[in-house]
Design a protein around this motif. Structure first.
Motif, PDB file in Angstrom:
ATOM      1  N   MET A   1     -66.463 -79.555 -90.411  1.00 37.74           N
ATOM      2  CA  MET A   1     -66.002 -80.792 -89.797  1.00 37.74           C
ATOM      3  C   MET A   1     -64.930 -80.464 -88.753  1.00 37.74           C
ATOM      4  O   MET A   1     -63.972 -79.764 -89.035  1.00 37.74           O
ATOM      5  CB  MET A   1     -65.420 -81.702 -90.884  1.00 37.74           C
ATOM      6  CG  MET A   1     -65.003 -83.036 -90.352  1.00 37.74           C
ATOM      7  SD  MET A   1     -64.605 -84.138 -91.726  1.00 37.74           S
ATOM      8  CE  MET A   1     -62.946 -84.533 -91.298  1.00 37.74           C
ATOM      9  N   LYS A   2     -65.136 -80.959 -87.555  1.00 30.34           N
ATOM     10  CA  LYS A   2     -64.216 -80.690 -86.454  1.00 30.34           C
ATOM     11  C   LYS A   2     -63.066 -81.694 -86.473  1.00 30.34           C
ATOM     12  O   LYS A   2     -63.262 -82.880 -86.694  1.00 30.34           O
ATOM     13  CB  LYS A   2     -64.984 -80.773 -85.136  1.00 30.34           C
ATOM     14  CG  LYS A   2     -64.227 -80.231 -83.982  1.00 30.34           C
ATOM     15  CD  LYS A   2     -65.104 -80.159 -82.764  1.00 30.34           C
ATOM     16  CE  LYS A   2     -64.250 -79.602 -81.633  1.00 30.34           C
ATOM     17  NZ  LYS A   2     -64.983 -79.486 -80.404  1.00 30.34           N
ATOM     18  N   LYS A   3     -61.856 -81.194 -86.224  1.00 28.57           N
ATOM     19  CA  LYS A   3     -60.686 -82.072 -86.207  1.00 28.57           C
ATOM     20  C   LYS A   3     -60.690 -82.944 -84.967  1.00 28.57           C
ATOM     21  O   LYS A   3     -61.156 -82.533 -83.908  1.00 28.57           O
ATOM     22  CB  LYS A   3     -59.398 -81.239 -86.222  1.00 28.57           C
ATOM     23  CG  LYS A   3     -59.184 -80.474 -87.494  1.00 28.57           C
ATOM     24  CD  LYS A   3     -57.870 -79.731 -87.414  1.00 28.57           C
ATOM     25  CE  LYS A   3     -57.663 -78.922 -88.682  1.00 28.57           C
ATOM     26  NZ  LYS A   3     -56.447 -78.142 -88.632  1.00 28.57           N
ATOM     27  N   GLN A   4     -60.155 -84.133 -85.090  1.00 27.57           N
ATOM     28  CA  GLN A   4     -60.059 -85.027 -83.950  1.00 27.57           C
ATOM     29  C   GLN A   4     -58.995 -84.497 -82.986  1.00 27.57           C
ATOM     30  O   GLN A   4     -57.923 -84.058 -83.425  1.00 27.57           O
ATOM     31  CB  GLN A   4     -59.709 -86.438 -84.407  1.00 27.57           C
ATOM     32  CG  GLN A   4     -60.798 -87.067 -85.242  1.00 27.57           C
ATOM     33  CD  GLN A   4     -60.399 -88.462 -85.715  1.00 27.57           C
ATOM     34  OE1 GLN A   4     -59.240 -88.798 -85.768  1.00 27.57           O
ATOM     35  NE2 GLN A   4     -61.397 -89.252 -86.036  1.00 27.57           N
ATOM     36  N   PRO A   5     -59.284 -84.530 -81.680  1.00 23.95           N
ATOM     37  CA  PRO A   5     -58.344 -83.971 -80.701  1.00 23.95           C
ATOM     38  C   PRO A   5     -56.942 -84.586 -80.768  1.00 23.95           C
ATOM     39  O   PRO A   5     -55.953 -83.882 -80.620  1.00 23.95           O
ATOM     40  CB  PRO A   5     -58.996 -84.279 -79.347  1.00 23.95           C
ATOM     41  CG  PRO A   5     -60.426 -84.554 -79.644  1.00 23.95           C
ATOM     42  CD  PRO A   5     -60.500 -85.028 -81.062  1.00 23.95           C
ATOM     43  N   GLU A   6     -56.850 -85.894 -81.024  1.00 27.44           N
ATOM     44  CA  GLU A   6     -55.530 -86.519 -81.071  1.00 27.44           C
ATOM     45  C   GLU A   6     -54.714 -86.044 -82.283  1.00 27.44           C
ATOM     46  O   GLU A   6     -53.500 -85.884 -82.212  1.00 27.44           O
ATOM     47  CB  GLU A   6     -55.577 -88.044 -81.001  1.00 27.44           C
ATOM     48  CG  GLU A   6     -56.408 -88.732 -82.061  1.00 27.44           C
ATOM     49  CD  GLU A   6     -57.898 -88.839 -81.742  1.00 27.44           C
ATOM     50  OE1 GLU A   6     -58.620 -89.331 -82.622  1.00 27.44           O
ATOM     51  OE2 GLU A   6     -58.346 -88.438 -80.672  1.00 27.44           O
ATOM     52  N   ILE A   7     -55.397 -85.757 -83.389  1.00 24.14           N
ATOM     53  CA  ILE A   7     -54.715 -85.232 -84.581  1.00 24.14           C
ATOM     54  C   ILE A   7     -54.262 -83.800 -84.306  1.00 24.14           C
ATOM     55  O   ILE A   7     -53.135 -83.414 -84.628  1.00 24.14           O
ATOM     56  CB  ILE A   7     -55.624 -85.307 -85.826  1.00 24.14           C
ATOM     57  CG1 ILE A   7     -55.873 -86.783 -86.192  1.00 24.14           C
ATOM     58  CG2 ILE A   7     -55.018 -84.545 -86.994  1.00 24.14           C
ATOM     59  CD1 ILE A   7     -56.878 -86.992 -87.290  1.00 24.14           C
ATOM     60  N   THR A   8     -55.133 -83.001 -83.701  1.00 25.42           N
ATOM     61  CA  THR A   8     -54.798 -81.621 -83.348  1.00 25.42           C
ATOM     62  C   THR A   8     -53.594 -81.592 -82.416  1.00 25.42           C
ATOM     63  O   THR A   8     -52.653 -80.812 -82.622  1.00 25.42           O
ATOM     64  CB  THR A   8     -56.015 -80.954 -82.673  1.00 25.42           C
ATOM     65  OG1 THR A   8     -57.099 -80.974 -83.592  1.00 25.42           O
ATOM     66  CG2 THR A   8     -55.716 -79.538 -82.261  1.00 25.42           C
ATOM     67  N   LYS A   9     -53.618 -82.432 -81.400  1.00 22.04           N
ATOM     68  CA  LYS A   9     -52.513 -82.489 -80.438  1.00 22.04           C
ATOM     69  C   LYS A   9     -51.211 -82.891 -81.128  1.00 22.04           C
ATOM     70  O   LYS A   9     -50.156 -82.320 -80.883  1.00 22.04           O
ATOM     71  CB  LYS A   9     -52.858 -83.481 -79.325  1.00 22.04           C
ATOM     72  CG  LYS A   9     -51.845 -83.538 -78.226  1.00 22.04           C
ATOM     73  CD  LYS A   9     -52.303 -84.502 -77.136  1.00 22.04           C
ATOM     74  CE  LYS A   9     -51.243 -84.587 -76.056  1.00 22.04           C
ATOM     75  NZ  LYS A   9     -51.597 -85.555 -75.023  1.00 22.04           N
ATOM     76  N   GLN A  10     -51.277 -83.867 -82.021  1.00 25.10           N
ATOM     77  CA  GLN A  10     -50.085 -84.336 -82.725  1.00 25.10           C
ATOM     78  C   GLN A  10     -49.536 -83.266 -83.672  1.00 25.10           C
ATOM     79  O   GLN A  10     -48.330 -83.071 -83.772  1.00 25.10           O
ATOM     80  CB  GLN A  10     -50.379 -85.624 -83.497  1.00 25.10           C
ATOM     81  CG  GLN A  10     -49.150 -86.246 -84.126  1.00 25.10           C
ATOM     82  CD  GLN A  10     -48.103 -86.615 -83.090  1.00 25.10           C
ATOM     83  OE1 GLN A  10     -48.376 -87.334 -82.157  1.00 25.10           O
ATOM     84  NE2 GLN A  10     -46.881 -86.124 -83.257  1.00 25.10           N
ATOM     85  N   THR A  11     -50.432 -82.555 -84.349  1.00 22.65           N
ATOM     86  CA  THR A  11     -49.999 -81.483 -85.252  1.00 22.65           C
ATOM     87  C   THR A  11     -49.259 -80.404 -84.471  1.00 22.65           C
ATOM     88  O   THR A  11     -48.176 -79.959 -84.867  1.00 22.65           O
ATOM     89  CB  THR A  11     -51.211 -80.871 -85.986  1.00 22.65           C
ATOM     90  OG1 THR A  11     -51.874 -81.905 -86.716  1.00 22.65           O
ATOM     91  CG2 THR A  11     -50.782 -79.762 -86.928  1.00 22.65           C
ATOM     92  N   LYS A  12     -49.839 -80.002 -83.351  1.00 24.02           N
ATOM     93  CA  LYS A  12     -49.196 -78.984 -82.513  1.00 24.02           C
ATOM     94  C   LYS A  12     -47.834 -79.480 -82.023  1.00 24.02           C
ATOM     95  O   LYS A  12     -46.852 -78.734 -82.034  1.00 24.02           O
ATOM     96  CB  LYS A  12     -50.089 -78.624 -81.324  1.00 24.02           C
ATOM     97  CG  LYS A  12     -49.532 -77.502 -80.493  1.00 24.02           C
ATOM     98  CD  LYS A  12     -50.495 -77.066 -79.405  1.00 24.02           C
ATOM     99  CE  LYS A  12     -49.893 -75.891 -78.660  1.00 24.02           C
ATOM    100  NZ  LYS A  12     -50.774 -75.413 -77.597  1.00 24.02           N
ATOM    101  N   GLN A  13     -47.762 -80.737 -81.625  1.00 19.53           N
ATOM    102  CA  GLN A  13     -46.493 -81.307 -81.153  1.00 19.53           C
ATOM    103  C   GLN A  13     -45.464 -81.353 -82.284  1.00 19.53           C
ATOM    104  O   GLN A  13     -44.297 -81.055 -82.073  1.00 19.53           O
ATOM    105  CB  GLN A  13     -46.708 -82.717 -80.576  1.00 19.53           C
ATOM    106  CG  GLN A  13     -45.471 -83.319 -79.952  1.00 19.53           C
ATOM    107  CD  GLN A  13     -44.986 -82.509 -78.756  1.00 19.53           C
ATOM    108  OE1 GLN A  13     -45.751 -82.215 -77.853  1.00 19.53           O
ATOM    109  NE2 GLN A  13     -43.720 -82.144 -78.749  1.00 19.53           N
ATOM    110  N   ASN A  14     -45.897 -81.701 -83.481  1.00 10.08           N
ATOM    111  CA  ASN A  14     -44.981 -81.736 -84.627  1.00 10.08           C
ATOM    112  C   ASN A  14     -44.402 -80.351 -84.912  1.00 10.08           C
ATOM    113  O   ASN A  14     -43.207 -80.216 -85.204  1.00 10.08           O
ATOM    114  CB  ASN A  14     -45.685 -82.271 -85.872  1.00 10.08           C
ATOM    115  CG  ASN A  14     -46.038 -83.748 -85.756  1.00 10.08           C
ATOM    116  OD1 ASN A  14     -45.534 -84.464 -84.901  1.00 10.08           O
ATOM    117  ND2 ASN A  14     -46.938 -84.192 -86.614  1.00 10.08           N
ATOM    118  N   LEU A  15     -45.242 -79.331 -84.839  1.00 14.89           N
ATOM    119  CA  LEU A  15     -44.769 -77.960 -85.044  1.00 14.89           C
ATOM    120  C   LEU A  15     -43.801 -77.549 -83.934  1.00 14.89           C
ATOM    121  O   LEU A  15     -42.761 -76.950 -84.201  1.00 14.89           O
ATOM    122  CB  LEU A  15     -45.953 -76.994 -85.109  1.00 14.89           C
ATOM    123  CG  LEU A  15     -46.815 -77.090 -86.371  1.00 14.89           C
ATOM    124  CD1 LEU A  15     -48.161 -76.395 -86.168  1.00 14.89           C
ATOM    125  CD2 LEU A  15     -46.080 -76.506 -87.570  1.00 14.89           C
TER     126      LEU A  15
END
Length: 194
Positions: A1-15
């Motif tokens: 299952m591929k992650k949603q781009p907005e979730i990926t972007k938010q995770t990276k921003q949180n880190l």
């Protein structure tokens, strides 16, 4: 299952945000991946999906605040020697939270040179069109960019609400006339210009 781009972007921003909060208080050598993941609420494997190490996070933040030379080529077509000052002030204003730390006493010592070299590359084509030899051009660029970045850094790190317009005018005057002959200096000190 591929992650949603907005979730990926938010995770990276949180880190990235967690790293930045820690970096504002600690030197990079003292920061661990564990510090970042605990602060951000993720595990180590999530961190490594986005970054190779803590230095990679810093490099990506630095890259995001430096101008993209290709995007900024249009400013090199402005035939005014003062354009980099206005542009640099805009970059500083937009990225103040990062630049104050990166250019400050506890920041990355290499970042000032990265910034200087980026702007030299933007300004060089304009000045190469003049009849200046390469030796004068390179020393002139070093002088101008060191002065501009130094003065803007000083302004943003010493004043809570800097008068950006006044600082930009003063910097332009210093670059055009030199310190001792600038109208502002002459007026305040009573010195007469030659």
């Amino acid at each position: 299952m591929k992650k949603q781009p907005e979730i990926t972007k938010q995770t990276k921003q949180n880190l990235s945000d967690a790293f930045w909060q820690i970096y504002c208080e600690k030197r990079i050598e003292k920061i661990t991946v564990k510090d970042i993941t605990e602060k951000a609420g993720y595990n180590r494997s999530t961190f490594y999906e986005y970054y190779t190490d803590v230095y990679d996070v810093l490099e990506q933040i630095e890259a995001s605040v430096l101008p993209d030379i290709e995007k900024h080529k249009k400013i090199t077509q402005i035939k005014s020697i003062h354009f980099p000052i206005r542009h640099l002030v805009e970059v500083f204003s937009k990225n103040k939270q990062y630049l104050i730390v990166l250019l400050g006493k506890n920041g990355d010592p290499a970042f000032r040179d990265k910034m200087k070299n980026t702007y030299k590359d933007l300004v060089r084509p304009i000045l190469q069109s003049t009849e200046t030899d390469d030796y004068i051009l390179e020393y002139g660029l070093e002088f101008a960019m060191s002065a501009i970045i130094g003065m803007i850094t000083y302004c943003f790190t010493t004043e809570e609400q800097p008068d950006i317009e006044r600082m930009a005018q003063l910097l332009s005057s210093f670059m055009s006339n030199g310190l001792l002959k600038s109208p502002e200096f002459v007026k305040k000190t009573g010195q007469k210009s030659d």
